[in-house]
Enzyme design. Structure first.
Site, PDB file in Angstrom:
ATOM      1  N   ARG A 103       4.148  10.500  -0.230  1.00 14.13           N
ATOM      2  CA  ARG A 103       3.190   9.682   0.523  1.00 14.13           C
ATOM      3  C   ARG A 103       3.673   9.546   1.967  1.00 14.13           C
ATOM      4  O   ARG A 103       4.876   9.439   2.212  1.00 14.13           O
ATOM      5  CB  ARG A 103       3.074   8.287  -0.096  1.00 14.13           C
ATOM      6  CG  ARG A 103       2.223   8.250  -1.332  1.00 14.13           C
ATOM      7  CD  ARG A 103       2.014   6.824  -1.803  1.00 14.13           C
ATOM      8  NE  ARG A 103       3.213   6.241  -2.370  1.00 14.13           N
ATOM      9  CZ  ARG A 103       4.041   5.424  -1.747  1.00 14.13           C
ATOM     10  NH1 ARG A 103       3.773   5.026  -0.515  1.00 14.13           N
ATOM     11  NH2 ARG A 103       5.112   4.953  -2.328  1.00 14.13           N
ATOM     12  N   TYR A 245      -1.085  16.093  -1.563  1.00 10.05           N
ATOM     13  CA  TYR A 245      -0.171  15.596  -2.585  1.00 10.05           C
ATOM     14  C   TYR A 245      -0.360  14.121  -2.948  1.00 10.05           C
ATOM     15  O   TYR A 245      -0.577  13.275  -2.074  1.00 10.05           O
ATOM     16  CB  TYR A 245       1.278  15.788  -2.106  1.00 10.05           C
ATOM     17  CG  TYR A 245       2.296  15.676  -3.227  1.00 10.05           C
ATOM     18  CD1 TYR A 245       2.170  16.451  -4.373  1.00 10.05           C
ATOM     19  CD2 TYR A 245       3.357  14.787  -3.157  1.00 10.05           C
ATOM     20  CE1 TYR A 245       3.094  16.354  -5.407  1.00 10.05           C
ATOM     21  CE2 TYR A 245       4.294  14.688  -4.185  1.00 10.05           C
ATOM     22  CZ  TYR A 245       4.149  15.476  -5.307  1.00 10.05           C
ATOM     23  OH  TYR A 245       5.057  15.379  -6.332  1.00 10.05           O
ATOM     24  N   GLY A 247      -0.475  10.302  -3.803  1.00  8.04           N
ATOM     25  CA  GLY A 247      -1.262   9.186  -3.295  1.00  8.04           C
ATOM     26  C   GLY A 247      -2.002   9.495  -1.999  1.00  8.04           C
ATOM     27  O   GLY A 247      -2.934   8.785  -1.629  1.00  8.04           O
ATOM     28  N   LYS A 254      -3.608   4.981  -4.840  1.00 15.18           N
ATOM     29  CA  LYS A 254      -3.117   3.978  -3.891  1.00 15.18           C
ATOM     30  C   LYS A 254      -4.220   3.543  -2.912  1.00 15.18           C
ATOM     31  O   LYS A 254      -4.327   2.369  -2.576  1.00 15.18           O
ATOM     32  CB  LYS A 254      -1.925   4.539  -3.106  1.00 15.18           C
ATOM     33  CG  LYS A 254      -0.816   5.069  -3.979  1.00 15.18           C
ATOM     34  CD  LYS A 254      -0.236   3.992  -4.862  1.00 15.18           C
ATOM     35  CE  LYS A 254       0.903   4.523  -5.704  1.00 15.18           C
ATOM     36  NZ  LYS A 254       1.423   3.518  -6.629  1.00 15.18           N
ATOM     37  N   HIS A 274       0.244  -3.539  -7.673  1.00 16.63           N
ATOM     38  CA  HIS A 274       1.076  -2.375  -7.992  1.00 16.63           C
ATOM     39  C   HIS A 274       1.950  -2.747  -9.200  1.00 16.63           C
ATOM     40  O   HIS A 274       3.142  -3.015  -9.065  1.00 16.63           O
ATOM     41  CB  HIS A 274       1.940  -2.058  -6.758  1.00 16.63           C
ATOM     42  CG  HIS A 274       2.652  -0.750  -6.815  1.00 16.63           C
ATOM     43  ND1 HIS A 274       3.793  -0.502  -6.089  1.00 16.63           N
ATOM     44  CD2 HIS A 274       2.397   0.398  -7.498  1.00 16.63           C
ATOM     45  CE1 HIS A 274       4.201   0.733  -6.309  1.00 16.63           C
ATOM     46  NE2 HIS A 274       3.377   1.298  -7.176  1.00 16.63           N
ATOM     47  N   SER A 296       7.901   1.755  -5.804  1.00 12.58           N
ATOM     48  CA  SER A 296       7.757   3.124  -6.303  1.00 12.58           C
ATOM     49  C   SER A 296       9.117   3.683  -6.727  1.00 12.58           C
ATOM     50  O   SER A 296      10.121   3.463  -6.046  1.00 12.58           O
ATOM     51  CB  SER A 296       7.196   4.008  -5.194  1.00 12.58           C
ATOM     52  OG  SER A 296       6.014   3.437  -4.706  1.00 12.58           O
ATOM     53  N   CYS A 298      11.079   2.975  -9.243  1.00 16.70           N
ATOM     54  CA  CYS A 298      12.095   2.011  -9.698  1.00 16.70           C
ATOM     55  C   CYS A 298      12.006   1.805 -11.208  1.00 16.70           C
ATOM     56  O   CYS A 298      12.480   0.790 -11.724  1.00 16.70           O
ATOM     57  CB  CYS A 298      11.933   0.665  -8.999  1.00 16.70           C
ATOM     58  SG  CYS A 298      12.508   0.666  -7.312  1.00 16.70           S
ATOM     59  N   ASN A 302       9.231   3.975 -17.070  1.00 13.22           N
ATOM     60  CA  ASN A 302      10.204   3.791 -18.157  1.00 13.22           C
ATOM     61  C   ASN A 302      10.019   2.452 -18.857  1.00 13.22           C
ATOM     62  O   ASN A 302      10.084   2.364 -20.085  1.00 13.22           O
ATOM     63  CB  ASN A 302      11.640   3.882 -17.623  1.00 13.22           C
ATOM     64  CG  ASN A 302      11.985   5.283 -17.156  1.00 13.22           C
ATOM     65  OD1 ASN A 302      11.277   6.237 -17.469  1.00 13.22           O
ATOM     66  ND2 ASN A 302      13.058   5.412 -16.397  1.00 13.22           N
ATOM     67  N   ASP A 321       1.319   1.802 -13.518  1.00 18.00           N
ATOM     68  CA  ASP A 321       1.387   1.738 -12.052  1.00 18.00           C
ATOM     69  C   ASP A 321       0.499   0.669 -11.409  1.00 18.00           C
ATOM     70  O   ASP A 321       0.888   0.092 -10.415  1.00 18.00           O
ATOM     71  CB  ASP A 321       1.032   3.111 -11.469  1.00 18.00           C
ATOM     72  CG  ASP A 321       1.469   3.264 -10.017  1.00 18.00           C
ATOM     73  OD1 ASP A 321       2.579   2.813  -9.685  1.00 18.00           O
ATOM     74  OD2 ASP A 321       0.701   3.819  -9.214  1.00 18.00           O
ATOM     75  N   ARG A 416       6.588  15.390  -9.808  1.00 13.49           N
ATOM     76  CA  ARG A 416       5.802  14.519 -10.683  1.00 13.49           C
ATOM     77  C   ARG A 416       5.216  15.252 -11.872  1.00 13.49           C
ATOM     78  O   ARG A 416       4.991  16.460 -11.828  1.00 13.49           O
ATOM     79  CB  ARG A 416       4.619  13.940  -9.884  1.00 13.49           C
ATOM     80  CG  ARG A 416       4.997  13.149  -8.645  1.00 13.49           C
ATOM     81  CD  ARG A 416       5.392  11.756  -8.989  1.00 13.49           C
ATOM     82  NE  ARG A 416       5.730  10.965  -7.811  1.00 13.49           N
ATOM     83  CZ  ARG A 416       5.478   9.662  -7.703  1.00 13.49           C
ATOM     84  NH1 ARG A 416       4.889   8.999  -8.660  1.00 13.49           N
ATOM     85  NH2 ARG A 416       5.848   9.003  -6.627  1.00 13.49           N
ATOM     86  N   ARG A 447      15.430  -2.492  -6.989  1.00 18.46           N
ATOM     87  CA  ARG A 447      16.791  -1.961  -7.113  1.00 18.46           C
ATOM     88  C   ARG A 447      17.698  -2.788  -6.224  1.00 18.46           C
ATOM     89  O   ARG A 447      17.668  -2.635  -5.007  1.00 18.46           O
ATOM     90  CB  ARG A 447      16.844  -0.517  -6.604  1.00 18.46           C
ATOM     91  CG  ARG A 447      16.230   0.479  -7.517  1.00 18.46           C
ATOM     92  CD  ARG A 447      16.292   1.871  -6.891  1.00 18.46           C
ATOM     93  NE  ARG A 447      15.512   2.777  -7.696  1.00 18.46           N
ATOM     94  CZ  ARG A 447      16.019   3.533  -8.661  1.00 18.46           C
ATOM     95  NH1 ARG A 447      17.306   3.534  -8.898  1.00 18.46           N
ATOM     96  NH2 ARG A 447      15.221   4.309  -9.368  1.00 18.46           N
TER      97      ARG A 447
HETATM   98  C1  OXD Z   1       4.040   5.532  -5.967  1.00 15.87           C
HETATM   99  C2  OXD Z   1       3.331   6.197  -7.062  1.00 15.87           C
HETATM  100  O1  OXD Z   1       4.482   6.199  -5.037  1.00 15.87           O
HETATM  101  O2  OXD Z   1       2.989   5.514  -8.028  1.00 15.87           O
HETATM  102  O3  OXD Z   1       4.163   4.302  -6.023  1.00 15.87           O
HETATM  103  O4  OXD Z   1       3.077   7.406  -6.976  1.00 15.87           O
HETATM  104 MN    MN Z   2       3.241   3.416  -7.716  1.00 17.40          MN
END
Ligand code: OXD
Ligand code: MN
Length: 633
Positions: A103, A245, A247, A254, A274, A296, A298, A302, A321, A416, A447
């Site tokens: 992004r 690419y 977002g 986004k 978000h 993003s 982080c 997961n 997301d 990705r 983080r």
């Molecule tokens: C980001 C995504 O960059 O979700 O936050 O792609």
């Molecule tokens: Mn995101």
């Protein structure tokens, strides 16, 4: 009105439709898509105006069918954008122009009459309506010459849900169409929805064409030098030029769901955030839903797909997301995931870190900028154990790569997978419930290698809003930041605010008057000890933190007060079966006074420079209270 002149040339619904139908018959040669003759006049006008400006050779209105999908895939393979990954079912590899990998926050703008309405300080970039018009006129005219213009009617959220919204993306990238097919609900059902309600967000995208006319990578055309991502909230309009690419180009994500979405949410009294959404069931069979905001890359994916280590717990995934949340008629906050797929960061995803993602992504998936293997598979950092030595690796740039000796990463750090959410084995049974799922808790996190404890709970809604506003996190590769620095990332929304952050805070504060607000927590999985080792194992062990959150939501008395909020009382955080912590548990709850004095002064400075006199009183009060508590520590 950006399209002022063109819009005026289309007079009335009947004429608009007629012009548009004739045009379709004239232009579609390879594949005819669907005959969307009943598109509302405003949609037809948007298509027509975009066509007149961008001058494509053909226009294709997407119907979302499998035939169309096959046709586009073949086209993408023929032009070298996609190559098949034979090891898996219907999986594809894309390699971008190496200048188009993330992004571009510095080239992303919000357009309003007055700068103050859009941004303050460094929270985003503002552009005037005049300059936006100029930016468009400098880039879009004739930009699609020689190409097909695809029209994608899409729904963010289950089609027809009162929480969902419709968009129409116009793009000259078949890769974007194929990705939008995965990430959103597209096609004929959405057209029917548009017939019922003609409101939609206008999304105009072109990969562009460099000014010197030289397309360096014909398989991935783009124009990095002139890339720009423009948003005009008062017209629900997005124009994105120059990048293909993530977002930057999948405009539902986004641009719509967060930037334009947050402005619609403000107007209509809800929240576009978000955040991942997960369902958690405890050993007693009780279930709650939690939303969580992390910057993003982080670990949102997961956490959303976590396999809990605590026996008897079950996690189900609603989204990884974005969350759109609104109070229902009973004052219950309910959330939908507006997306239909996962656009997850590949490096770091493995059987150890995210076994559920690994069961999700090896069919019907587009991988971008990962490394490939000689047996037709994919590879990235984190898959070392799953890679056998007799299989050769080609890195994301197409060069031979050797484990152990190559000096550069095999996969780009922001590579990705783009994969359908329906394939997730733990997708929540209610994930497409048009009413959304009830949210009981909100987590904020980032983080933070030092000073921020594993988990703490806000004392009140206003305190929670303050915690969201003060979020900071190490930078990651999701955007163009190169250095690992601790950045402010309020609400994990720093790159995604559609309007003034002070007003956003006011809006969040006002939620308390609209319904029953959830409890708010802050978590930090990323504390490091003095040897640089993570102090908390994370991943499935995060279920221990969710267990505490769950019990707090249920009203259990398992917390004690601290200077920064409530933390687990003695023995309240379950550690049974966890015997390999590198430090004692207490260390995960340390509140070093000098660290916190510094932290508060950073937050204060940030609020002053970034929000100034837009800072709501309730947030100032929380800051003052925290300062007092810390000084007494
Ligand atoms: C980001 C995504 O960059 O979700 O936050 O792609
Ligand atoms: Mn995101």
């Amino acid at each position: 009105m950006i399209f002022g002149k063109l819009q005026r040339s289309v007079t009335g619904a009947a004429k608009t439709l007629r012009v548009w139908q004739v045009h379709r018959v004239r232009n579609i040669t390879a594949y005819t898509g669907t005959s969307l003759t009943e598109l509302p006049p405003n949609a037809a006008a948007f298509i027509k105006n975009s066509e007149e400006m961008c001058q494509p050779d053909k226009v294709h209105i997407c119907d979302g069918s499998n035939v169309e999908n096959r046709w586009l895939t073949e086209k993408l393979v023929a032009q070298g954008t996609l190559s098949p990954l034979k090891k898996y079912e219907n999986c594809w590899l894309a390699r971008t122009n190496p200048s188009d990998v993330a992004r571009v926050e510095s080239k992303t703008f919000i357009c309003t009459e007055n700068k103050d309405e859009a941004v303050v300080g460094s929270l985003g970039n503002w552009i005037s309506p005049e300059n936006m018009k100029t930016a468009i006129n400098q880039r879009f005219p004739s930009c699609m010459k020689g190409r097909t213009m695809y029209v994608i009617p899409f729904s963010m959220g289950p089609v027809g849900s009162p929480l969902s919204k419709v968009g129409i993306e116009i793009t000259d990238s078949p890769y974007v169409v194929e990705s939008m097919r995965i990430m959103t609900r597209i096609g004929i059902d959405v057209v029917h929805q548009l017939q019922k309600n003609a409101e939609f967000v206008k999304c105009l995208h072109s990969v562009g064409r460099p000014e010197n006319g030289i397309v360096e990578f014909p398989a991935w055309p783009c124009d990095p030098a002139r890339t720009i991502i423009l948003h005009k909230p008062d017209e629900n309009f997005i124009a994105s030029y120059g990048s293909g690419y993530g977002g930057n180009s999948l405009l539902g994500k986004k641009c719509f769901a967060l930037r334009i979405g947050s402005t619609i949410a403000k107007r209509e009294g809800w929240l576009a955030e978000h955040m991942l959404i997960l369902g958690i069931t405890n050993p007693q069979g009780e279930k709650i839903y939690v939303a969580a905001a992390f910057p993003s890359a982080c670990g949102k994916t997961n956490l959303a797909m976590m396999t809990p280590t605590l026996p008897g717990y079950k996690i189900e995934c609603v989204g990884d997301d974005i969350a759109w949340m609104r109070f229902d008629e009973n004052g219950q906050l309910r959330a939908i995931n507006p997306e239909y797929g996962f656009f997850g960061v590949a490096p770091g995803t493995s059987k150890e870190t995210n076994p559920i993602a690994m069961q999700t992504i090896f069919k019907n998936t587009i991988f971008t900028n990962v490394a490939s293997t000689s047996d037709g598979g994919v590879y990235w950092e984190g898959l070392e154990k799953e890679h056998s030595a007799d299989v050769a690796i080609t890195d994301w740039l197409g060069k031979p790569w050797t484990k152990g000796s190559s000096k550069t990463p095999a996969a780009h750090a922001n590579s990705r997978f783009c994969t359908p959410a329906t394939q997730c084995p733990i997708i929540d049974p209610a994930w497409e419930d048009p009413r959304g799922v009830p949210i009981s808790a909100i987590l904020f996190g980032g983080r933070r290698p030092k000073g921020i404890p594993l988990v703490y709970e806000a004392r009140s809604w206003a305190h929670g809003v303050f915690i969201g506003a003060s979020m900071r996190s190490e930078s990651t590769a999701a955007a163009e930041h190169t250095k690992k620095v601790i950045m402010h990332d309020p609400f994990a929304m720093r790159p995604f605010f559609g309007y003034n952050f002070g007003k956003y805070l006011e809006h969040w504060l006002s939620m308390e008057n609209r319904g029953k607000v959830p409890k708010i927590f802050h978590v930090n999985w990323f504390l490091k000890n003095k040897d640089g080792k993570f102090m908390w194992p994370g991943f499935g062990e995060n279920s221990r933190v969710l267990d505490w959150v769950f019990r707090r939501v249920k009203g259990e008395n398992c917390a004690k007060d601290s200077a920064i909020g409530f933390v687990p009382s003695e023995g309240a955080l379950r550690t049974d079966g966890l015997d390999n912590l590198p430090e004692s548990l207490d260390k995960l709850f340390d509140l070093p006074k000098d660290f916190w004095l510094q932290e508060v002064s950073e937050i204060e400075k940030y609020f002053e420079t970034e929000i100034g006199n837009h800072l709501p009183n309730a947030v100032t009060k929380e800051l003052t209270y925290l300062k007092e508590r810390i000084s007494k520590m």
